[in-house]
Every structure is written in C-alpha cells, then in structure tokens.
Design a protein around this motif. Structure first.
Motif, PDB file in Angstrom:
ATOM      1  N   ILE A  34       3.887 -13.564  -2.199  1.00 39.39           N
ATOM      2  CA  ILE A  34       4.474 -12.253  -3.039  1.00 39.39           C
ATOM      3  C   ILE A  34       3.504 -11.379  -3.134  1.00 39.39           C
ATOM      4  O   ILE A  34       3.937  -9.917  -3.267  1.00 39.39           O
ATOM      5  CB  ILE A  34       4.819 -13.017  -4.419  1.00 39.39           C
ATOM      6  N   MET A  35       2.142 -11.613  -3.515  1.00 36.15           N
ATOM      7  CA  MET A  35       1.223 -10.394  -3.587  1.00 36.15           C
ATOM      8  C   MET A  35       1.051  -9.523  -2.460  1.00 36.15           C
ATOM      9  O   MET A  35       1.067  -8.487  -2.456  1.00 36.15           O
ATOM     10  CB  MET A  35      -0.179 -11.198  -4.090  1.00 36.15           C
ATOM     11  N   LEU A  36       0.948 -10.426  -1.240  1.00 38.80           N
ATOM     12  CA  LEU A  36       0.897  -9.288   0.089  1.00 38.80           C
ATOM     13  C   LEU A  36       2.042  -8.976   0.449  1.00 38.80           C
ATOM     14  O   LEU A  36       1.969  -7.636   0.925  1.00 38.80           O
ATOM     15  CB  LEU A  36       0.568 -10.532   0.977  1.00 38.80           C
ATOM     16  N   GLY A  37       3.316  -9.610   0.114  1.00 37.09           N
ATOM     17  CA  GLY A  37       4.618  -8.974   0.281  1.00 37.09           C
ATOM     18  C   GLY A  37       4.768  -7.601  -0.456  1.00 37.09           C
ATOM     19  O   GLY A  37       4.964  -6.593   0.178  1.00 37.09           O
ATOM     20  N   VAL A  38       4.200  -7.755  -1.561  1.00 36.12           N
ATOM     21  CA  VAL A  38       4.602  -6.567  -2.582  1.00 36.12           C
ATOM     22  C   VAL A  38       3.561  -5.468  -2.152  1.00 36.12           C
ATOM     23  O   VAL A  38       4.010  -4.074  -2.104  1.00 36.12           O
ATOM     24  CB  VAL A  38       4.371  -6.944  -4.128  1.00 36.12           C
ATOM     25  N   ALA A  39       2.480  -6.023  -1.885  1.00 38.22           N
ATOM     26  CA  ALA A  39       1.309  -4.663  -1.498  1.00 38.22           C
ATOM     27  C   ALA A  39       1.410  -4.104  -0.446  1.00 38.22           C
ATOM     28  O   ALA A  39       1.373  -2.937  -0.178  1.00 38.22           O
ATOM     29  CB  ALA A  39       0.033  -5.569  -1.400  1.00 38.22           C
ATOM     30  N   THR A  40       1.968  -4.774   0.619  1.00 39.36           N
ATOM     31  CA  THR A  40       2.640  -4.416   2.002  1.00 39.36           C
ATOM     32  C   THR A  40       3.490  -3.343   1.797  1.00 39.36           C
ATOM     33  O   THR A  40       3.644  -2.386   2.573  1.00 39.36           O
ATOM     34  CB  THR A  40       2.775  -5.421   3.070  1.00 39.36           C
ATOM     35  N   LEU A  41       4.726  -3.753   1.025  1.00 37.36           N
ATOM     36  CA  LEU A  41       5.614  -3.005   1.083  1.00 37.36           C
ATOM     37  C   LEU A  41       5.457  -1.573   0.221  1.00 37.36           C
ATOM     38  O   LEU A  41       5.815  -0.565   0.686  1.00 37.36           O
ATOM     39  CB  LEU A  41       6.687  -3.613  -0.002  1.00 37.36           C
ATOM     40  N   ILE A  42       4.546  -1.454  -0.722  1.00 37.47           N
ATOM     41  CA  ILE A  42       4.115  -0.371  -1.421  1.00 37.47           C
ATOM     42  C   ILE A  42       3.374   0.465  -0.568  1.00 37.47           C
ATOM     43  O   ILE A  42       3.702   1.816  -0.222  1.00 37.47           O
ATOM     44  CB  ILE A  42       3.237  -0.740  -2.774  1.00 37.47           C
ATOM     45  N   VAL A  43       2.496  -0.175   0.405  1.00 36.15           N
ATOM     46  CA  VAL A  43       1.631   0.716   1.158  1.00 36.15           C
ATOM     47  C   VAL A  43       2.412   1.149   2.241  1.00 36.15           C
ATOM     48  O   VAL A  43       2.441   2.589   2.493  1.00 36.15           O
ATOM     49  CB  VAL A  43       0.326  -0.293   1.987  1.00 36.15           C
ATOM     50  N   VAL A  44       3.382   0.387   2.987  1.00 39.78           N
ATOM     51  CA  VAL A  44       4.292   1.147   3.687  1.00 39.78           C
ATOM     52  C   VAL A  44       5.129   2.223   3.302  1.00 39.78           C
ATOM     53  O   VAL A  44       5.540   3.142   4.082  1.00 39.78           O
ATOM     54  CB  VAL A  44       5.005  -0.191   4.611  1.00 39.78           C
ATOM     55  N   MET A  45       5.917   1.887   2.409  1.00 41.84           N
ATOM     56  CA  MET A  45       6.829   2.939   1.831  1.00 41.84           C
ATOM     57  C   MET A  45       6.143   4.099   1.435  1.00 41.84           C
ATOM     58  O   MET A  45       6.672   5.163   1.639  1.00 41.84           O
ATOM     59  CB  MET A  45       7.606   2.185   0.516  1.00 41.84           C
ATOM     60  N   SER A  46       5.005   3.808   0.764  1.00 40.79           N
ATOM     61  CA  SER A  46       4.097   5.069   0.588  1.00 40.79           C
ATOM     62  C   SER A  46       3.733   6.029   1.807  1.00 40.79           C
ATOM     63  O   SER A  46       3.647   7.083   1.686  1.00 40.79           O
ATOM     64  CB  SER A  46       2.927   4.818  -0.190  1.00 40.79           C
ATOM     65  N   VAL A  47       3.137   5.299   2.708  1.00 41.24           N
ATOM     66  CA  VAL A  47       2.919   5.897   3.981  1.00 41.24           C
ATOM     67  C   VAL A  47       4.137   6.566   4.707  1.00 41.24           C
ATOM     68  O   VAL A  47       4.027   7.721   5.329  1.00 41.24           O
ATOM     69  CB  VAL A  47       2.344   5.129   5.080  1.00 41.24           C
ATOM     70  N   MET A  48       5.328   5.940   4.692  1.00 36.04           N
ATOM     71  CA  MET A  48       6.597   6.520   5.222  1.00 36.04           C
ATOM     72  C   MET A  48       6.794   7.557   4.362  1.00 36.04           C
ATOM     73  O   MET A  48       7.421   8.727   5.000  1.00 36.04           O
ATOM     74  CB  MET A  48       7.649   5.376   5.180  1.00 36.04           C
ATOM     75  N   GLY A  49       6.615   7.738   3.014  1.00 36.50           N
ATOM     76  CA  GLY A  49       6.971   8.846   2.409  1.00 36.50           C
ATOM     77  C   GLY A  49       6.453   9.830   2.512  1.00 36.50           C
ATOM     78  O   GLY A  49       6.349  11.106   2.600  1.00 36.50           O
ATOM     79  N   GLY A  50       4.871   9.718   2.787  1.00 36.49           N
ATOM     80  CA  GLY A  50       4.049  10.641   3.060  1.00 36.49           C
ATOM     81  C   GLY A  50       4.166  11.381   4.274  1.00 36.49           C
ATOM     82  O   GLY A  50       4.076  12.498   4.467  1.00 36.49           O
ATOM     83  N   PHE A  51       4.756  10.449   5.543  1.00 40.43           N
ATOM     84  CA  PHE A  51       5.025  11.038   6.512  1.00 40.43           C
ATOM     85  C   PHE A  51       6.354  12.088   6.459  1.00 40.43           C
ATOM     86  O   PHE A  51       6.170  13.250   6.897  1.00 40.43           O
ATOM     87  CB  PHE A  51       5.605   9.956   7.534  1.00 40.43           C
ATOM     88  N   HIS A  52       7.135  11.628   5.824  1.00 37.75           N
ATOM     89  CA  HIS A  52       8.468  12.271   5.728  1.00 37.75           C
ATOM     90  C   HIS A  52       8.052  13.716   4.980  1.00 37.75           C
ATOM     91  O   HIS A  52       8.633  14.857   5.383  1.00 37.75           O
ATOM     92  CB  HIS A  52       9.377  11.598   4.971  1.00 37.75           C
ATOM     93  N   GLU A  53       7.311  13.498   3.761  1.00 42.11           N
ATOM     94  CA  GLU A  53       6.980  14.759   3.133  1.00 42.11           C
ATOM     95  C   GLU A  53       6.216  15.690   3.887  1.00 42.11           C
ATOM     96  O   GLU A  53       6.480  17.112   3.994  1.00 42.11           O
ATOM     97  CB  GLU A  53       6.562  14.297   1.697  1.00 42.11           C
ATOM     98  N   THR A  54       4.957  15.311   4.499  1.00 40.58           N
ATOM     99  CA  THR A  54       4.190  16.003   4.900  1.00 40.58           C
ATOM    100  C   THR A  54       4.669  16.697   6.442  1.00 40.58           C
ATOM    101  O   THR A  54       4.579  18.045   6.339  1.00 40.58           O
ATOM    102  CB  THR A  54       2.870  15.347   5.303  1.00 40.58           C
TER     103      THR A  54
END
Length: 418
Positions: A34-54
């Motif tokens: 659960i810890m790794l799943g949540v951490a990975t999801l947050i990182v991936v969604m943040s990077v994808m959001g960063g890609f989209h916005e930038t």
C-alpha cells in the motif's frame, strides 16, 4: 465513540501478535504494498500533471490559444481584421492579446553546418511579452533588436556553431523566384544578435525569430501574415472564442484552438494518465488482497479467543469492528507513509533523477525526446488526498469478509471441538 476501549485493546493486541497479526510477514507485505502503491501513484500523477502543464504552457505560450488562418495562405489587412475581432464582445471578453505572425520553413546554414528550422516573424514587443516567463536571452537585449537581425534558439545556435555577430544563411524553397528553369530558392543572410533558451527542445533547436517586417520581406508576402495568434485569459474558453470567430469571420478563414493544433499530444497525455493510474492502482489492490489473507488466517488462529469473547457477551458487531480496525489500521499506516514518501519524491523528483543519472551514467531524460530540459512535477492536493482515500477505502473493504467471518463464529461449536 466509533470504537470502544475493549474493541481497540483487542484489535491492537491482535495486530501486535507476531504469528498472524501486524508482526506477520503478510501484514508487512500488505503495508509495504500500500505504501509503495500510494507513493508511486502520487509521483506518477504529479509528473504527468507537470508534463501536461509545462508542455501545454510552453506550446500555448508561443502559439496562442486560438489561431486564425486563411485558405489562401496569407492574411492581408491583418490590423483591420484584428480590430474587427476585438469589437466582438465574446472575443474581447476572453482575449488578452492578438499577435500577427509571418512563418515559414527554411534551411539554416552557417560555418559549414546546416539544419532545418522554422523562421517566425513577430513584432519585437510581442516577442518580449511572450518570452518574459522562464526564457533566458543571451546576447543583445530584445528591445534593441532591429530590422534584419535574428534571434536564434540556443540549441540551434550550438548546432550551427554560431556566436553573436555571425551571419546565418536562410534558404527557403517556398518563397523562391520563378524562372524558366524552375523555382530558385530564396537565399539571404542575416546576423545573429541574440539566442534564447526556453527549455523546450522543439523551440530551442528549431526556431529562429526575426522582426515581422524582415520576415515579410524574406518570405515574399509583402504586408501580409501567415496567421494571427489569440491569447486568452482562460485556455478552457477557447471553444467559445472559436465559435464566435467562426460566426464573425467571412468564408475562407480557418479558426483552430490549442486542442485541435495539439490533438495528438493532449489526447496521448490524457490516455496515458488514465492508464497509468489504473495500472498502478493494481499495486494497492494486490496489497488489499494480502490484508484479506492476513485477516482470514488471524481469524482462524484466534478462533478459540473469538469464541471465549462471544461467551463473555461481546456482540457480533463488536467482533466485526475489532477485525475491521485491525485491517484498516494497516491500510491507514501504509497510505500515510506512502503519501509522505510520494509527496517528498514528487517535490525532489529532479534531484532524484540527476542522482540516478549520475549513478547509472545514462541520460534518463533526454531533452530531444521529451522536449523538456528537466523532469517536471506538479503536486495537486486534491489528487494526493484522493489517492490516499482510495487506498484506505480499499483496505477497509478488504476487512469486511474476514470481519464478517469472525462475527459469525459459533462459540458453542468452536469450544466443543477444543
């Protein structure tokens, strides 16, 4: 209170049991999953959001939210047309600026090096306005750029090995001169007075800016432009402005917004974000199944204890709450640790990338492939909270069957068989 003192005491005692409780291997695997799943999801969604916005901000920042073309290829009397568009209430409400552009594809040559590029003629005041945020200018100040001078992308300048003052030959086949032997390409040389670094590889390696008048002469389009860019207060209102312009402008004009111009890119980002979310959520789901396994074995191991508690008057509801608390605690701890880890990784994703790049000796984020010079990240609090809540909710759902099984244990039958 949601849980009584007895329920909490028994639940945490079961969790502390090393054989089947929180100290068991399966429970640790569940928590880590659960810890790794949540951490990975947050990182991936943040990077994808960063890609989209930038990427979107940089693409739109230079190309406009809405672009007006003409079927004939060029637009004459563009100042009159822009005044006419400003008189429309909807266009005036959402538009911050209109920028006439003269653009063409050319071959740039200097110092024995050649490279394909786009030459873009733009009013210097408009160029200054569009390069204020996040763009570094080397050489002559943009305010001092005159007719017949070039501002070239930093990567393109490096490829052509030019420095301030060097002349670059621009070769255009589309604006050439017709002769009895065919169209002769137009070749003209201009001095490079400045270079720019936007951090977007497509522009840094493939664009040359020049004053609008210079571009009109070079592209042989007299006092015309190839298109007009409209910049809006809100990118989401581009559809409204497009509809207003389609009604306002006469036949022959083509109006496109940023979604149409970047349909493949925007669609790919949306699909990739959704697919990545679903795939990585499977990590949390697998961890939730581990919670089920751990609690089922705990119920079986504590069968006698459950029977004794039931004979002392502990209700079925309380027994359910004991095991729900035990299992959900694993999900709560895992989601909390995962959220903290994910947020920290999302904030420091670029230093982490550089560290792994140094350790492996490989370029993990090539600028020419991703069109960005550094790994972007954008933390959205609502997304982080949603991921943590989903993980905790899955952990809670995973406890229902084992808790129901514990609550339906028959104390008489269990104690008879002991």
């Amino acid at each position: 209170m949601l849980f009584s003192k007895l329920e909490k005491k028994v639940a945490f005692r079961y969790m502390a049991a090393k054989k089947r409780g929180f100290g068991s291997v399966i429970s640790w695997v569940s928590l880590l999953g659960i810890m790794l799943g949540v951490a990975t999801l947050i990182v991936v969604m943040s990077v994808m959001g960063g890609f989209h916005e930038t990427l979107l901000s940089r693409i739109i920042g230079m190309n406009g939210h809405v672009v007006v073309y003409h079927q004939g290829g060029t637009i004459s009397d563009y100042d009159f047309l822009m005044d006419k568009m400003r008189q429309n209430k909807i266009v005036a409400k959402y538009t911050t600026s209109m920028v006439p552009i003269a653009e063409g594809q050319i071959m740039a040559s200097a110092n024995g090096n050649n490279s394909g590029a786009m030459v873009r003629g733009i009013r210097i005041t408009d160029l200054i306005a569009k390069t204020k945020t996040g763009t570094r200018i080397y050489g002559k100040n943009l305010n001092d750029v005159k007719d017949g001078e070039l501002v070239i992308g930093a990567s393109l300048s490096r490829n052509l090995r030019t420095t301030k003052g060097d002349k670059v030959s621009l070769i255009s086949a589309n604006s050439g001169t017709a002769t009895p032997f065919g169209t002769m390409p137009r070749i003209m040389s201009y001095p490079v007075v400045s270079s720019f670094f936007m951090g977007m590889y497509e522009y840094d390696s493939g664009y040359i800016f020049m004053p609008l008048e210079t571009a009109q002469k070079y592209l042989n389009i007299n006092n015309s432009v190839t298109h007009i860019d409209l910049f809006l207060t809100d990118a989401e209102q581009s559809g409204t402005v497009v509809s207003a312009l389609n009604t306002l402008l006469p036949d022959g004009f083509i109006v496109r917004d940023w979604r149409d111009l970047n349909r493949g890119f925007v669609g790919a980002l949306q699909v990739e974000t959704s697919v990545m979310f679903l795939i990585l959520m499977l990590i949390v789901i697998v961890a939730a199944f581990n919670i089920i396994s751990s609690l089922v074995m705990l119920v079986k191991d504590k069968n006698k204890d459950i029977a004794v508690l039931r004979t002392f008057g502990v209700s079925r509801k309380s027994m359910m709450k004991i095991f729900i608390l035990s299992g959900t605690s694993i999900g709560l701890i895992g989601a909390s640790l995962g959220t903290i880890l994910g947020v920290l990784m999302a904030i420091y994703i670029e230093p982490i990338r550089k560290f792994f790049q140094f350790v492996t000796g490989r370029d993990l984020f090539p600028a020419e492939l991703y069109s960005l010079s550094e790994l972007p990240s954008k933390l959205v609090p609502s997304t982080v909270i949603s991921i943590a809540v989903i993980a905790i909710a899955l952990s809670f759902l995973a406890t229902l069957y084992p808790a129901w099984k514990a609550a339906n244990t028959d104390p008489v039958e269990t104690l008879r068989n002991e």
